[in-house]
Design an enzyme around this catalytic site. Structure first.
Site, PDB file in Angstrom:
ATOM      1  N   HIS A  67      36.271  -5.998  49.016  1.00  0.00           N
ATOM      2  CA  HIS A  67      35.958  -7.048  49.612  1.00  0.00           C
ATOM      3  C   HIS A  67      35.422  -8.090  48.827  1.00  0.00           C
ATOM      4  O   HIS A  67      35.168  -9.555  49.096  1.00  0.00           O
ATOM      5  CB  HIS A  67      34.709  -6.668  50.696  1.00  0.00           C
ATOM      6  CG  HIS A  67      33.537  -5.850  50.091  1.00  0.00           C
ATOM      7  ND1 HIS A  67      33.938  -4.489  49.556  1.00  0.00           N
ATOM      8  CD2 HIS A  67      32.560  -6.044  49.554  1.00  0.00           C
ATOM      9  CE1 HIS A  67      32.854  -4.177  49.412  1.00  0.00           C
ATOM     10  NE2 HIS A  67      32.066  -4.885  49.248  1.00  0.00           N
TER      11      HIS A  67
ATOM     12  N   ASP B 282      39.396  -0.642  44.785  1.00  0.00           N
ATOM     13  CA  ASP B 282      38.056  -0.575  44.797  1.00  0.00           C
ATOM     14  C   ASP B 282      37.242  -1.706  45.211  1.00  0.00           C
ATOM     15  O   ASP B 282      37.767  -3.033  44.480  1.00  0.00           O
ATOM     16  CB  ASP B 282      37.416  -0.015  43.491  1.00  0.00           C
ATOM     17  CG  ASP B 282      36.120   0.312  43.527  1.00  0.00           C
ATOM     18  OD1 ASP B 282      35.517   0.966  44.289  1.00  0.00           O
ATOM     19  OD2 ASP B 282      35.492  -0.275  42.468  1.00  0.00           O
TER      20      ASP B 282
ATOM     21  N   ASP C  58      31.221   7.885  48.431  1.00  0.00           N
ATOM     22  CA  ASP C  58      30.113   6.850  48.232  1.00  0.00           C
ATOM     23  C   ASP C  58      29.024   7.288  49.293  1.00  0.00           C
ATOM     24  O   ASP C  58      27.812   6.810  48.997  1.00  0.00           O
ATOM     25  CB  ASP C  58      30.451   5.509  48.384  1.00  0.00           C
ATOM     26  CG  ASP C  58      31.668   5.116  47.466  1.00  0.00           C
ATOM     27  OD1 ASP C  58      31.346   5.645  46.279  1.00  0.00           O
ATOM     28  OD2 ASP C  58      32.140   4.230  47.763  1.00  0.00           O
TER      29      ASP C  58
END
Length: 1514
Positions: free
Chosen positions: A511, A508, A609
């Site tokens: 980045h 999760d 999302d």
């Protein structure tokens, strides 16, 4: 893919010949992986010694993960390196079968919506019944107080909500459920890992505040914290209506209120907290300290200060590490150096202090301006946030500002009672409290993901650029476990729990997770679950950055979302991008270069999302967009709720309802249950089955066709069976009820035969009430369902009106599909085969290709009516070919083809092939194949017609004989090829040719010497040069051999039917010297003969060439241009010596080779003035003796027909040929300044430049290589005579009217004692042997000639002395020879080839670009005058390297080993040229610095030959 891979590391051209070390952290068999432990790999060199072209080291890849390799050479530890990501092998089912990554269909579940663990099977069954085979669970841990699925209060404990009253479920229970799903339902489970943050109410963060960014461990955040508190107090004031006077109520409603917010910030908040003071200097105390230092001035030595600060002028300010107000300090050393007083007087000191004061005021002002800029950004961000949260239509519309809904989210935790701002600020100096002010996590738009925004140097918190998650604390790991032991240990346990129970993880917020942390944790996870499946969604916005994460972490699949596409065209493009090869792709070899690729995709129609597509597009689009996604050749999937048509995003934060359970008999109106009639579940089930079926059956080729603006057709094609599935999807990005869609859909043309409709489905309305949001369950829209039919015949389709069969040409069936009801929101998928005849023919082609590779077994069919020719394996047919036939099969350039009445194949829109033979196609395909460049003109030409196919077979069939049989075999295969669909012709044409070509090469090498058979790839490529250059044209190039000679090849003349000899002749170079009168040259033939014919084992053909040329001896010379003997020109002095050297090599290299000395030679010219005739024969040894005697006597004649008709550029004196032996030194000499008798034979051709008739390099006198070749021949004849193998010991000559005898012994001795005396330029400036000390410009070298008419010519450094070293090493002192080679190596550019002109500053003749068409008034270059004066010739490098190897051996092992490395690294560049050249040859010469020279031969016999000889010497 369930297979094991072998990864090989091979040396690129620049590394060959170097000591290269390859290291990797991939564990050795039986060892455990440790990222920091590297081991060296061993090199294998399958062929042993000559060169490094086949050297490799390898890894057997079996363990999933990300591995590093690096390599170094010489003193460099690491010269380069990279990553290799090995995919995991996933398994499921009771039988533990392999699940291919492209088979995966995944569904995401928000764990908190699953209820008690006992209810999970009923809720998860929806995934099983909808055809999914992987479930992704959001974290199963105890949630934080915000109830967001990704804000965890405790990473180690299972969420207690999963246990009903009286039960206490643990991780073991979850693990058992996961195992049950895997074994009984064939479903694999993965879950998230969240490393970046923890919930603000996590109990452990209170005990270990050092795990977050607080004001104690991150004091750089203090100014941002002060601002955050001030904004919090602004919230309180707004909530308490304290800004009414400023026109700012609690409820923000308009632009005026937004301006009032800015006014309060600039008027009351910013001035009160004075953030700039954190970055300023307290001027009074700094100047005071400075004054004190100056007052002690005696003690300060300014020079010492300068040394300390490096003498760089300029004032340095030191940032206070604790970030206190006015805490910054002045670096006094830099102050003393910058503001030096003129003297020690009080006045001077005062002036210096004032100057410092002024500069510090400037610096403080700069800091103030900087903070004003930060505040401007902050106020814009604050107002922007208010607009989104309270005014925007797409925002949450929060209403009035309250303490629960502050004006903007808080950036830091504040776990204390509310007090005044002044009291808050006092806490920053109390570490026991300040350590609990922890920075929240969030994300920053457009930030660099590799930089941590909470670390020093980032201004994100003070500029309020963070989009903040107020429920999560950002975790502070530091660089290594020792920096925060509790956090690393805690997260390691969390990782171990996860990996123990789940087959994979989703990283999760990947980045913004520090790379080194994720890397460490995944290493931990892979210990628990070696075949760990790792997925992540990256928002880096850059492919290159994505790759950093994918490589370092070993991410298997990157999540990609169809929702990112704005229209159907873009959605189709994503399918093409994320997987598969193009339809009709070429068959790649199994050993092939590993090319970088984009990460494997997990392509989702929607992620958990994303906003809801029903809101963004329309309910009708759910099915067609899903269908487009599931046709992609990668992993696909969705999130729970999409298939049920839930018309809103299921929020990971706010959703508290449960998912409905599965009940086949549920009513449409029941919100807590679903079945196949709910939403698009039935359609999704069919699509998921199809997705898995296509991947498991190898449908890995993809074609996407945009039929019109809403219709996308995706084809998946299987390259072995050539079945396709074509899904036609009509998207509905707009609601068809309100949007005008076109009535008509254009018809589609599908090549082949439609076997069935796999499925046809559409979203339809149904009467089941309208959607009402249920309080308890996450319900979908009951007003839609899917109408679906599966596996029906085309005639039963409700979507297709009719399908007509149109035939396109003899071999292609195309079905025209006219649609009747392809409404927006519908999908139809066809299963398509080739038409039965084409299907059978492809099977038969594959059957006949099995002889070349077992990979064609799949999809092959036995041939019912095999033509006789195809019953024989091609290898057996080809084994009857001679090497001369191979020249025809593989090569022949355009001029050779034209001699036969043909030519090379030409593609009008493109260009001509280089050869008529197979090599031309192979060279072009080598560029097209790896890239699958199906749009290339060659592929177009193949699809458009049979011309190229017919050219290949007809060219051979027309030859008859053994070649004709090969032609018939190809014709048989092509007969099938022509009747399969045109789009498949390029890949099968290539497969047939690759088979034929590789078979031809195997047979070619087997007909050559052991040296070639066991040689490296490089040796074999060079040996192909022998096949390229040695052929039989349509007219005999060589004069006839004696009828008494055994084993001479004959053929019947096409026109007369008479028997004629057909000996192989050697072309000088392609394409310029390959056919007709310009094919055979004495010098070129005998420089190349040893390498191309003797070393490769073509002894008989070599014998015939030697004897044929012997027959043309005249004036004691071998001709330069052979001209079949009849038009021979005797204008070179060196060909005869190269011929003699070849006879010597023949005797040495060929078993019982000395027998050649007694072979009969047909003398065309028994006397110098005979007309050509063919009746006089004599043994070769007598011809040799005559050549030697004529030189000793002295050769002096004028060429026949002298004048412009034989040479239009030559000056009259140039036609006089002289070749004699100096009676004192024994050196052969000759020539004059108007002719060129050696290999450097360029004659001036330009009147404009006045160089016409002037040789560029006359090399008259005694040329060094000719002296060497002569010495070699004389020495050899002396030895032969001693062994009784040569009948002559001396030559009879006439001098001054008397007959004299000169013995070979005597001649040999003379050259030996005089050579170094006359050729060596010693280091002794007073050397008595040096006749022209004024011309010496380089010492320790050997001259290029002796006794030239222009003495300066003797002293040029050229590589010709190397030839003498190789053929007559006895002439050289070892040490002198080695030094001379070293000088040459320094002075002659050796990067690819050898210049043979020493470039010294006063040499005006050197010019490095050869252009024969250029005609200007520059004497030195016009009309190619510099042919031997600057362009870089390739063949002399062979002699240079051979000489180095010979003398290095004499100097001991160490020198020899170093030389071998030099040789390898120089030759590796030739290897690359050879490999990349479409001619498969080495050029005659290149222009300076190795660039291609268009006037040179692309492939030159002597260039290939001499390089092959070097490898043979090694």
């Amino acid at each position: 893919s369930g297979h094991r891979f072998e990864l090989q590391f091979r040396l690129g051209p620049t590394l060959q010949g170097k000591h290269v070390r390859v290291q990797t952290n991939y564990p050795a068999p039986g060892e455990h992986f440790d990222r920091h432990t590297f081991r060296a790999l061993d090199w294998h060199n399958p062929t042993g010694r000559e060169d490094d072209s086949d050297k490799f080291c390898s890894l057997d890849l079996q363990i999933a993960g990300s591995y590093q390799y690096n390599f170094g050479h010489g003193h460099e530890e690491k010269s380069g390196g990279g990553y290799v990501v090995v995919d995991p092998v996933l398994r499921a089912g009771a039988d533990n079968h392999h699940v291919h990554l492209d088979c995966i269909t995944i569904q995401t579940y928000l764990s908190k919506c699953l209820g008690h663990l006992d209810d999970w099977p009923d809720r998860l069954r929806v995934a099983k019944e909808s055809g999914y085979n992987m479930i992704h669970f959001t974290p199963l841990q105890t949630l934080g107080k915000s109830r967001s699925c990704y804000s965890l209060a405790d990473q180690l404990s299972l969420n207690p909500e999963f246990s009903p009253p009286g039960k206490n479920y643990t991780w073991t229970d979850v693990g058992e459920l996961v195992q049950k799903l895997k074994k009984e339902w064939n479903m694999i489970c993965i879950t998230d890992v969240v490393y970046n943050h923890t919930a603000t109410n996590s109990p452990w963060i209170k005990e270990h505040p050092e795990c977050g960014y607080n004001l104690v461990n991150s004091p750089h955040l203090r100014p941002a914290w002060v601002l955050d508190r001030a904004i919090w107090h602004m919230t309180c004031n707004m909530a308490d209506a304290k800004y009414a006077a400023n026109g700012l109520p609690a409820q923000v409603q308009n632009e005026g209120h937004l301006n009032a917010i800015r006014d309060v910030l600039w008027g009351q908040v910013f001035p009160k907290i004075k953030l700039w003071e954190f970055f300023q200097v307290r001027i009074e105390s700094a100047v005071e300290e400075f004054r004190d230092l100056l007052a002690d001035g005696e003690s300060i030595q300014l020079s010492a200060v300068c040394t300390k600060t490096g003498g760089k002028q300029g004032l340095k300010i030191i940032q206070d590490p604790k970030f206190r107000r006015f805490g910054n300090e002045v670096d006094m050393d830099s102050a003393l150096e910058t503001f030096v007083p003129h003297s020690h007087s009080t006045q001077a000191i005062l002036e210096a202090c004032n100057r410092l004061w002024g500069r510090l005021e400037e610096i403080n002002k700069e800091q103030y301006q900087q903070m004003i800029q930060h505040q401007e950004k902050a106020s814009n961000c604050i107002v922007g946030n208010v607009v989104y949260e309270r005014l925007a239509d797409h925002g949450p519309k929060l209403g009035p500002v309250t303490r629960k809904d502050p004006i903007v989210p808080r950036y830091f935790t504040f776990p204390f009672e509310e007090t005044s701002l002044e009291d808050d600020l006092k806490m920053t100096d109390q570490p026991d409290k300040a350590c609990h002010f922890l920075a929240h996590n969030g994300w920053v738009m457009g930030d660099d993901p590799l930089r941590n925004f909470a670390e020093p140097g980032s201004n994100v918190y003070i500029r309020r650029e963070l989009i903040c998650w107020g429920d999560s604390v950002k975790l502070r790991y530091g660089d290594k476990p020792d920096d925060c032991p509790y956090l690393w240990t805690h997260m390691q346990k969390y990782t171990e729990i996860t990996a123990k129970h789940f087959a994979g993880v989703r990283l999760d917020n990947c980045h913004s997770t520090p790379l080194h942390v994720a890397e460490y944790m995944l290493d931990v996870a892979r210990v628990a679950m070696p075949s760990l499946y790792v997925v992540a969604e990256l928002f880096t916005g850059s492919e290159d950055l994505d790759n950093v994460f994918v490589n370092k972490l070993g991410i298997t699949s990157l999540i990609r979302e169809a929702m990112s596409a704005g229209d159907s065209h873009e959605e189709g493009r994503l399918v093409y991008r994320y997987g598969g090869e193009p339809v009709g792709a070429f068959v790649q070899p199994s050993l092939r270069p590993l090319v970088p690729s984009i990460a494997h995709a997990m392509f989702l129609d929607v992620t958990h999302d994303n906003e809801c597509p029903i809101q963004l597009r329309s309910a009708y689009d759910s099915l067609p967009s899903s269908a487009i996604v599931s046709m992609a050749c990668c992993c696909s999937g969705s999130t729970r709720g999409y298939d049920e048509m839930v018309p809103h995003q299921i929020s990971v934060v706010k959703e508290e309802r449960f998912y409905p359970k599965w009940n086949p008999d549920a009513k449409a109106s029941s919100p807590g249950e679903v079945n196949l009639k709910t939403g698009i579940i039935a359609g999704k089930l069919a699509l998921n089955k199809m997705h898995q079926d296509l991947a498991s059956k190898g449908f890995n080729q993809v074609y996407v066709d945009q039929v019109d603006e809403d219709v996308v057709a995706v084809t998946r094609h299987c390259p072995s069976t050539h079945q396709s599935v074509v899904a036609v999807c009509r998207t509905a990005f707009h609601n068809p009820k309100h949007h005008q869609y076109r009535k008509e859909v254009p018809p589609m043309f599908i090549p082949g035969k439609i076997d069935e409709v796999v499925l046809e489905a559409r979203v339809i309305d149904r009467q089941a009430g309208t959607y009402k949001k249920c309080e308890k369950y996450i319900n979908g829209m009951p007003e839609y369902t899917v109408e679906i039919k599966e596996h029906i015949q085309l005639k039963d389709s409700g979507v297709v009106k009719h399908a007509g069969v149109t035939s396109k040409g003899s071999s292609e069936f195309v079905q025209e599909i006219v649609f009747e009801r392809l409404t927006p929101g519908s999908v139809i998928a066809f299963r398509v085969s080739l038409d039965p005849r084409a299907q059978e023919l492809v099977g038969v082609i594959r059957h006949h290709l099995i002889q070349f590779s077992p990979k064609y077994k799949l999809g092959s069919l036995p041939d019912q009516h095999t033509p006789t020719i195809l019953e024989t394996p091609l290898a057996q047919i080809m084994s009857k070919l001679t090497l001369a036939d191979m020249n025809m099969l593989l090569f022949r350039c355009d001029s050779e083809e034209q001699e036969e009445g043909g030519g090379c194949y030409n593609i009008p829109s493109w260009t001509s092939f280089k050869y008529g033979g197979l090599q031309a196609l192979m060279s072009v395909m080598a560029d097209i194949r790896p890239k699958n460049d199906l749009g290339h003109p060659v592929c177009d030409n193949l699809r458009q017609g049979d011309w190229m196919i017919d050219y290949v077979s007809n060219r051979l069939v027309s030859r008859g004989g053994a070649l004709g049989e090969v032609g018939k075999w190809l014709e048989g295969m092509f007969h099938y090829l022509k009747h399969i669909p045109r789009y498949l012709i390029p890949c099968y044409f290539d497969a047939i040719l690759v088979g034929a070509y590789t078979t031809a090469l195997d047979i070619t090498f087997n007909k050559m010497s052991c040296f070639v058979q066991n040689g490296s790839t490089f040796v074999k490529l060079l040996a192909l040069g022998s096949v390229q250059m040695c052929g039989v044209g349509s007219f005999p190039a060589l004069p006839p051999l004696s009828l008494a000679l055994p084993d001479v090849p004959y053929r019947l003349d096409k026109d007369t039917g008479k028997k004629e000899q057909c000996c192989v002749s050697l072309a000088a170079g392609l394409p310029h010297f390959s056919s007709g009168i310009f094919r055979c040259w004495g010098r070129d033939t005998f420089i190349a003969l040893r390498g191309l014919m003797l070393v490769t084992g073509r002894h008989l053909e070599a014998r015939n060439i030697i004897l044929a040329f012997a027959g043309t001896l005249r004036h004691g010379l071998i001709p330069n241009l052979l001209g079949e003997g009849i038009s021979a020109r005797y204008n070179c002095r060196d060909a005869v010596w190269w011929w003699l050297q070849c006879i010597q090599d023949y005797c040495t290299l060929v078993p019982e080779g000395t027998a050649v000395l007694h072979c009969p030679v047909v003398r065309m010219y028994p006397h110098d003035d005979s007309e050509p005739h063919f009746s006089f024969t004599q043994p070769l040894c007598d011809v040799i003796h005559e050549a030697m005697t004529r030189h000793m006597q002295g050769i002096d004649f004028r060429e026949r027909n002298a004048g412009p008709n034989i040479d239009m550029h030559m000056k009259d004196e140039g036609f006089n040929v002289v070749a004699k032996v100096n009676r004192y030194t024994g050196f052969v000499y000759g020539g004059n300044r108007f002719n060129c008798g050696t290999w450097m034979d360029k004659m001036g051709e330009s009147d404009k430049a006045r160089n016409k008739g002037m040789p560029a390099t006359p090399r008259d006198g005694s040329a060094v290589e000719m002296v060497g070749l002569c010495k070699s021949a004389v020495r050899w004849l002396v030895e032969l005579h001693k062994k009784g193998l040569f009948p002559h010991s001396s030559m009879k000559i006439h001098r001054d009217g008397k007959e004299l005898k000169v013995s070979y012994e005597d001649w040999n001795h003379k050259i030996q004692v005089n050579f170094e005396k006359n050729f060596y330029v010693s280091h002794d400036e007073k050397d008595p042997d040096e006749k022209h000390p004024d011309l010496v410009h380089k010492r320790g070298i050997y001259k290029d000639s002796h006794g030239a008419s222009s003495p300066w010519c003797d002293y040029q450094l050229r590589p010709n002395f190397c030839i003498a070293m190789v053929v007559a090493p006895e002439l050289f002192t070892v040490e002198r020879a080695w030094k001379a080679l070293e000088v040459a190596e320094k002075k002659l550019p050796l990067h690819l080839l050898i210049h043979f002109l020493y470039i010294f500053s006063c040499d005006m003749v050197y010019c490095g670009v050869y252009d024969n068409a250029l005609d200007n008034d520059n004497y030195n270059v016009a009309r190619g005058f510099n042919y031997h004066q600057g362009p870089e010739w390739l063949w002399p490098i062979g002699y240079f390297l051979r000489a180095k190897l010979y003398f290095a051996k004499k100097l001991g092992k160490e020198t020899y080993d170093q030389t071998v490395y030099l040789v390898k690294s120089i030759l590796s560049q030739h290897y690359v040229h050879l490999e990349r050249s479409s001619w498969k040859g080495l050029p005659e010469l290149t222009n300076e610095n190795g660039q291609n020279c268009p006037f040179s031969c692309e492939s030159q016999a002597w260039s290939i030959s001499t390089v092959l000889e070097v490898l043979h010497d090694m």
